[in-house]
Design a protein around this motif. Structure first.
Motif, PDB file in Angstrom:
ATOM      1  N   LEU A  83      34.828 -15.590  80.584  1.00  0.00           N
ATOM      2  CA  LEU A  83      34.305 -14.194  81.105  1.00  0.00           C
ATOM      3  C   LEU A  83      35.346 -13.216  80.083  1.00  0.00           C
ATOM      4  O   LEU A  83      36.442 -12.891  80.329  1.00  0.00           O
ATOM      5  N   ILE A  84      34.519 -12.793  79.275  1.00  0.00           N
ATOM      6  CA  ILE A  84      34.770 -11.700  77.865  1.00  0.00           C
ATOM      7  C   ILE A  84      34.565 -10.381  77.760  1.00  0.00           C
ATOM      8  O   ILE A  84      34.056 -10.051  78.090  1.00  0.00           O
ATOM      9  N   ILE A  85      35.937 -10.332  78.323  1.00  0.00           N
ATOM     10  CA  ILE A  85      35.811  -8.589  78.068  1.00  0.00           C
ATOM     11  C   ILE A  85      36.672  -7.654  76.974  1.00  0.00           C
ATOM     12  O   ILE A  85      38.080  -8.380  76.523  1.00  0.00           O
ATOM     13  N   ALA A  86      36.252  -7.253  76.024  1.00  0.00           N
ATOM     14  CA  ALA A  86      37.161  -6.297  75.030  1.00  0.00           C
ATOM     15  C   ALA A  86      38.030  -5.559  75.887  1.00  0.00           C
ATOM     16  O   ALA A  86      37.497  -4.764  76.845  1.00  0.00           O
ATOM     17  N   ALA A  87      38.986  -5.611  75.050  1.00  0.00           N
ATOM     18  CA  ALA A  87      39.639  -4.434  76.101  1.00  0.00           C
ATOM     19  C   ALA A  87      39.732  -3.224  75.257  1.00  0.00           C
ATOM     20  O   ALA A  87      40.504  -2.616  75.856  1.00  0.00           O
ATOM     21  N   ASP A  88      39.446  -2.960  74.224  1.00  0.00           N
ATOM     22  CA  ASP A  88      38.904  -1.791  73.922  1.00  0.00           C
ATOM     23  C   ASP A  88      37.877  -0.638  74.700  1.00  0.00           C
ATOM     24  O   ASP A  88      37.358  -0.087  75.133  1.00  0.00           O
ATOM     25  N   GLU A  89      37.129  -1.249  75.296  1.00  0.00           N
ATOM     26  CA  GLU A  89      36.074  -1.341  76.063  1.00  0.00           C
ATOM     27  C   GLU A  89      35.570  -1.659  78.038  1.00  0.00           C
ATOM     28  O   GLU A  89      35.020  -0.231  78.398  1.00  0.00           O
ATOM     29  N   ASP A 121      47.023  -0.661  72.771  1.00  0.00           N
ATOM     30  CA  ASP A 121      47.553   0.007  73.146  1.00  0.00           C
ATOM     31  C   ASP A 121      48.499  -1.239  74.447  1.00  0.00           C
ATOM     32  O   ASP A 121      47.880  -1.302  75.137  1.00  0.00           O
ATOM     33  N   ASP A 122      49.226  -1.299  74.127  1.00  0.00           N
ATOM     34  CA  ASP A 122      50.162  -2.226  75.547  1.00  0.00           C
ATOM     35  C   ASP A 122      49.466  -1.198  77.079  1.00  0.00           C
ATOM     36  O   ASP A 122      49.678  -1.969  78.008  1.00  0.00           O
ATOM     37  N   GLU A 123      49.151  -0.431  76.423  1.00  0.00           N
ATOM     38  CA  GLU A 123      49.062   0.365  78.320  1.00  0.00           C
ATOM     39  C   GLU A 123      47.799   0.485  78.218  1.00  0.00           C
ATOM     40  O   GLU A 123      47.309  -0.333  79.484  1.00  0.00           O
ATOM     41  N   MET A 127      45.908  -1.298  82.210  1.00  0.00           N
ATOM     42  CA  MET A 127      45.239  -0.771  82.521  1.00  0.00           C
ATOM     43  C   MET A 127      43.897  -1.660  82.546  1.00  0.00           C
ATOM     44  O   MET A 127      43.082  -1.465  83.618  1.00  0.00           O
ATOM     45  N   VAL A 128      43.281  -2.069  81.311  1.00  0.00           N
ATOM     46  CA  VAL A 128      42.006  -3.046  81.574  1.00  0.00           C
ATOM     47  C   VAL A 128      42.227  -4.218  82.439  1.00  0.00           C
ATOM     48  O   VAL A 128      41.426  -4.254  82.894  1.00  0.00           O
ATOM     49  N   ARG A 129      43.536  -5.046  82.261  1.00  0.00           N
ATOM     50  CA  ARG A 129      43.214  -6.074  83.242  1.00  0.00           C
ATOM     51  C   ARG A 129      43.274  -4.803  85.002  1.00  0.00           C
ATOM     52  O   ARG A 129      43.080  -6.524  85.731  1.00  0.00           O
ATOM     53  N   GLU A 130      44.488  -4.491  84.936  1.00  0.00           N
ATOM     54  CA  GLU A 130      44.611  -3.688  86.050  1.00  0.00           C
ATOM     55  C   GLU A 130      42.322  -3.615  86.512  1.00  0.00           C
ATOM     56  O   GLU A 130      42.569  -4.315  87.591  1.00  0.00           O
ATOM     57  N   GLU A 131      41.872  -2.985  85.880  1.00  0.00           N
ATOM     58  CA  GLU A 131      40.418  -2.584  85.865  1.00  0.00           C
ATOM     59  C   GLU A 131      39.499  -4.958  86.306  1.00  0.00           C
ATOM     60  O   GLU A 131      38.339  -4.081  87.263  1.00  0.00           O
ATOM     61  N   VAL A 132      40.469  -5.095  85.833  1.00  0.00           N
ATOM     62  CA  VAL A 132      38.953  -6.239  85.534  1.00  0.00           C
ATOM     63  C   VAL A 132      39.674  -7.118  87.017  1.00  0.00           C
ATOM     64  O   VAL A 132      38.508  -7.872  87.211  1.00  0.00           O
ATOM     65  N   PRO A 145      42.954 -17.770  85.500  1.00  0.00           N
ATOM     66  CA  PRO A 145      43.942 -16.670  85.057  1.00  0.00           C
ATOM     67  C   PRO A 145      43.290 -15.460  84.084  1.00  0.00           C
ATOM     68  O   PRO A 145      42.116 -15.525  83.291  1.00  0.00           O
ATOM     69  N   ILE A 146      44.199 -14.700  83.416  1.00  0.00           N
ATOM     70  CA  ILE A 146      43.913 -13.466  82.700  1.00  0.00           C
ATOM     71  C   ILE A 146      44.267 -14.009  81.039  1.00  0.00           C
ATOM     72  O   ILE A 146      45.934 -13.508  81.527  1.00  0.00           O
ATOM     73  N   LEU A 147      43.790 -14.464  79.794  1.00  0.00           N
ATOM     74  CA  LEU A 147      44.304 -14.079  78.885  1.00  0.00           C
ATOM     75  C   LEU A 147      43.905 -13.507  77.866  1.00  0.00           C
ATOM     76  O   LEU A 147      43.056 -12.812  78.134  1.00  0.00           O
ATOM     77  N   SER A 148      45.380 -12.998  76.449  1.00  0.00           N
ATOM     78  CA  SER A 148      44.980 -11.533  75.839  1.00  0.00           C
ATOM     79  C   SER A 148      44.272 -12.170  74.598  1.00  0.00           C
ATOM     80  O   SER A 148      45.861 -13.041  74.388  1.00  0.00           O
ATOM     81  N   VAL A 149      43.728 -11.542  74.052  1.00  0.00           N
ATOM     82  CA  VAL A 149      43.973 -12.324  72.806  1.00  0.00           C
ATOM     83  C   VAL A 149      43.116 -11.736  71.091  1.00  0.00           C
ATOM     84  O   VAL A 149      42.127 -10.398  71.715  1.00  0.00           O
ATOM     85  N   SER A 150      43.736 -12.146  69.890  1.00  0.00           N
ATOM     86  CA  SER A 150      42.517 -11.571  69.021  1.00  0.00           C
ATOM     87  C   SER A 150      41.787 -12.312  68.278  1.00  0.00           C
ATOM     88  O   SER A 150      42.372 -13.773  68.441  1.00  0.00           O
TER      89      SER A 150
END
Ligand SMILES: Nc1nc2c(ncn2[C@@H]2O[C@H](COP(=O)(O)OP(=O)(O)OP(=O)(O)O)[C@@H](O)[C@H]2O)c(=O)[nH]1
Ligand SMILES: [Mg+2]
Length: 636
Positions: A83-89, A121-123, A127-132, A145-150
């Motif tokens: 499940l892919i979620i853009a960190a900026d949205e 940014d990290d903050e 927040m996005v991680r919380e929301e997810v 697991p929740i991973l963060s990538v670019s």
């Protein structure tokens, strides 16, 4: 080697395709329109070899709300979802809808990937991680697991690969024993080869050179070439994506949504009994008989939903229903499906298939509802037994069971053998492997004996019932072979006697049932009448007995050889008849021929009797009619 399929999911533009490219180097957006618009429209396919050696097939789906139907086709039958979620949205509408669809399809495992972390940014990332976490809390991804990538910088990609490896190892390997099913997601013509179809093999296996069938059309062809992940292979198995080059089938005759199977296995259907789960966030109750979009495999059809246990399903409710489809689909029990609205197109619910070839049900019928719950929750053996019991007097063949139960063929056969040995089933047609539940068989036996008993009671003067007549009194669906087996069994055990083509109960004897002495009286009356005997109508009037009863007494006497039936309703006693016969022969030997008036004189009877008599002699070929005269046909 283990085969695992990963599907992407998530809102438009959240970086699904870019992530697949970062993982595999392959851009799965192949279409010109996809390139121009920068969005995915069709499903994309590629693969990734994981460190453990597992080859991970990847299906990339579109995020656009207009293409959710492609997304459903893409994730139907996958093992893992990303499940892919853009960190900026953050979480967006199709994030939720895709999550709902994966839940309804019972995708077992997955992970969450936050993309585009180079843009936040990290903050914000926290927040996005919380929301997810909140969004997936009550779903199958709650512990994922929740991973963060670019995908742009490559940050987090190595960790993602090792997580995919761990998850893939945990995926349960598919059995390739079941029936072959390959829901087709693409059809194209390859120059020099002809028709090629692609899809994920959801069960069974497929070999080069085999005959295959496309459903629902039923077209058959041969596997000329077979590829798995762009390499030619001899055999493809469940869990692999395959490209199949078909000989003998035009590409124009195949479409996405069709299913590739082996001949003589699955059959398409337009009726499905299902257990329906209506999403808690559905906008309004689902009413009985509404039409919705039904998605199964790569197929989409319009379905009328018949709710069997209520008038409407409120959001969050579940219940049994029958779906009547506008066109045929291929399905097996235990398959998952999705229902989407037909007006405002949105995902409303889904569920599991219970029966693929049901009859039309009465609503609110407790046995029907109970039966469906058993199909939902019962063990494989219970479900098998239930289908056999339900087939009733018709019995059911192995080939039909294949279609109705999600159990590999060998296992069905093993169970049938076991149940037969235990005495629960009767195998009555070894050729077609047709069986009947012993309870149903015993019931048929009872019915047969009951019918004979009733027949003897109604027609005590009839010696018995003809086979075909008996059959009309038993259920119409009764299998012909089974009827024979049933009769043979009853005859062998002396419960039924077969005599001169008539079936009767052993205790039935005409003399013992003739309390009024009708047999004797009838014989005397007809004998007394000589060549002008009374009819059964006259006798019944005289004796105040039922015409039908008197007639059956006379028929019985014909059967016994005491009377001769000249025509319908006219019976002569054997003694005067034989005497007349002799007289006629002597006359014809002397005079060579006889006219009708001469014959009438010979009998001393009126025309009413004389004409049928002489015609009867013609009929039994004693005499031959030449104009107005008769001669002896054979001079003996
Ligand atoms: N900066 C940055 N841009 C990204 C990243 N991933 C994707 N993008 C950009 O985001 C846009 C959309 O990416 P796609 O991969 O096409 O998005 P998608 O989820 O496949 O979109 P649909 O398939 O249409 O639903 C493209 O312009 C990408 O270059 C990332 O990690 N960082
Ligand atoms: Mg895309």
């Amino acid at each position: 080697m283990k085969h695992v399929i990963l599907g992407t999911a998530g809102h438009i533009d959240h970086g699904k395709t870019a992530l697949v490219k970062a993982l595999t180097g392959v851009d799965t957006d192949r279409l010109k329109e996809e390139k121009e618009r920068g969005i995915t429209i069709e499903l994309g396919f590629t693969f990734l070899d994981l460190p453990s050696g597992i080859r991970l097939g990847i299906v990339d789906v579109p995020g656009h709300e207009k293409f959710v139907k492609h997304m459903v086709a893409g994730v139907w039958g996958i093992d893992l979802v990303a499940l892919i979620i853009a960190a900026d949205e953050g979480v967006m509408p199709q994030t939720r809808e895709h999550l709902d669809i994966c839940s309804l399809l019972k995708v077992k495992k997955g992970l969450i990937v936050l993309t585009k972390i180079d843009l936040v940014d990290d903050e914000l990332l926290d927040m996005v991680r919380e929301e997810v976490s909140e969004a997936v809390r009550s779903t199958f991804l709650r512990d994922a697991p929740i991973l963060s990538v670019s995908s742009t910088t490559g940050e987090g990609i190595p960790q993602l690969i090792s997580t995919l490896d761990v998850l893939s190892k945990e995926v349960e390997e598919r059995s390739s024993k079941g029936l072959l099913r390959l829901p087709i997601d693409r059809v194209f013509v390859m120059k020099g080869f002809g028709t090629v179809v692609t899809g994920t093999i959801v069960s069974g296996n497929l070999s080069l050179g085999e005959m295959v069938k496309i459903l629902p059309s039923g077209l058959e062809g041969k596997v000329r070439n077979l590829q798995v992940y762009n390499r030619p292979v001899e055999k493809a198995v469940a869990g692999q994506r395959a490209a199949v080059n078909l000989q003998g089938i035009e590409a124009s005759a195949v479409e996405r949504g069709d299913v590739l199977v082996h001949p003589h296995t699955l059959a398409p259907t337009q009726f499905l009994d299902v257990y329906l789960e209506y999403l808690p966030n559905a906008p309004r109750p689902l009413k009985h008989r509404t039409k919705q979009r039904f998605h199964i495999g790569t197929n989409l059809a319009t379905a009328s939903i018949f709710l069997l246990d209520r008038e409407e399903l409120a959001p969050g409710e579940e219940g049994v229903a029958q779906l009547r489809l506008e066109r045929s689909v291929v399905a097996l029990p235990q398959d998952r499906f999705v229902i989407r609205g037909s007006g405002v197109i949105q995902t409303l619910g889904g569920g599991v298939i219970l029966d693929t070839h049901p009859v039309k049900h009465r609503r609110y019928s407790p046995p029907v509802i109970e039966d469906l719950h058993l199909l939902k929750d019962g063990s494989g053996e219970q479900i098998l037994g239930q289908h056999i019991l339900r087939s009733g007097a018709a019995g059911i063949a192995f080939g039909d069971l294949l279609n109705r139960i999600a159990m590999p063929p060998e296992e069905i056969q093993r169970n049938l053998r076991k149940m037969t040995e235990k005495g629960g089933l009767l195998l009555f047609d070894p050729e077609r492997l047709k069986v009947i539940d012993v309870r149903e068989y015993d019931h048929l036996k009872e019915m047969t004996l009951h019918q004979l008993r009733e027949f003897h009671q109604r027609f005590p003067m009839k010696s018995g019932l003809a086979k075909e007549e008996l059959r009309t009194k038993l259920p119409t669906e009764l299998d012909v072979k089974l009827f024979q087996v049933l009769l043979n069994g009853l005859i062998q055990s002396n419960e039924v006697i077969l005599e001169r083509d008539k079936l009767r109960l052993p205790e039935h004897q005409i003399s013992s049932t003739d309390e009024k002495g009708l047999v004797k009286r009838a014989e005397e009356a007809i004998l007394k009448g000589g060549l002008q005997p009374p009819s059964f109508k006259e006798l019944s009037g005289e004796w105040s007995e039922e015409e039908e009863e008197v007639r059956s007494v006379l028929e019985h006497l014909v059967h016994e050889g005491v009377l001769v039936k000249i025509k319908s309703g006219m019976y002569f006693h054997r003694v005067p008849f034989d005497h007349l016969r002799e007289t006629l022969i002597t006359y014809l030997k002397q005079h060579r021929e006889i006219t009708t008036p001469q014959f009438k004189e010979l009998t001393g009877a009126s025309r009413k009797y004389a004409i049928p008599l002489i015609e009867y002699f013609d009929q039994i070929k004693l005499t031959l009619r030449l104009g107005e005269k008769r001669v002896l046909r054979t001079v003996s």
